[in-house]
Design a protein around this motif. Sequence first.
Motif, PDB file in Angstrom:
ATOM      1  N   THR A 123      -7.290  -2.113   7.408  1.00 19.89           N
ATOM      2  CA  THR A 123      -6.894  -0.845   8.160  1.00 19.89           C
ATOM      3  C   THR A 123      -7.432   0.504   7.321  1.00 19.89           C
ATOM      4  OG1 THR A 123      -5.454  -1.321   6.077  1.00 19.89           O
ATOM      5  CG2 THR A 123      -4.236  -1.838   8.462  1.00 19.89           C
ATOM      6  N   ARG A 130      -9.061   5.236   5.006  1.00 19.45           N
ATOM      7  CA  ARG A 130      -7.863   4.759   5.424  1.00 19.45           C
ATOM      8  C   ARG A 130      -8.689   4.965   7.165  1.00 19.45           C
ATOM      9  NH1 ARG A 130      -4.312   2.290   2.753  1.00 19.45           N
ATOM     10  NH2 ARG A 130      -3.150   3.466   1.237  1.00 19.45           N
ATOM     11  N   GLU A 145      -4.424  -5.234   2.619  1.00 17.33           N
ATOM     12  CA  GLU A 145      -5.425  -3.907   4.238  1.00 17.33           C
ATOM     13  C   GLU A 145      -6.315  -4.503   4.314  1.00 17.33           C
ATOM     14  OE1 GLU A 145      -4.315  -0.078   2.035  1.00 17.33           O
ATOM     15  OE2 GLU A 145      -5.757  -0.547   1.051  1.00 17.33           O
TER      16      GLU A 145
END
Length: 155
Positions: free
Chosen positions: A74, A148, A69
């Motif tokens: 992200t 996110r 991530e």
Amino acid sequence: MTTHRPTRTCPHPLCRPLHAIAATGSLLVAAAVAPHGPWIIGILVIGGLFSAAIYQLVHRQTMVASIKEELHQTVTITARPAWARAAAIVDAIWTVIVLAMLASVLADQTASDWGTPSRITLLASVAVGVVLTATTEGLHRRAVHIERVQADTEA
């Protein structure tokens, strides 16, 4: 001086150097003690497995997924200053404990005290390690706000 970019495991600028010092000290302690008590390697393996499991429980994903991530960006991670300072303080305490253990091991050159411990001693050391690791991971988790990143789906 570079700007600090907070991560799940390093929300405070001092976390990364403290983690490096504690990890290096731990490896040196293990290397110094392992020839006198091979059971210590087993404790370290068990500790590593518990650490990975606790990380997954606290962060609700594996360490590998967290790293992916952050590499692929992200998620946006924002540090919460008070919690980040608390996490850095706990990291500093861990570092001092590891360095004290290293100094103790290096100062004591006798191998007579490193026999096989009792079962209750092993269980107690694992239990204390689990509690301290869970506390550390919990503080590091609270030290960041994770959002996110919305992918642009315009065609």
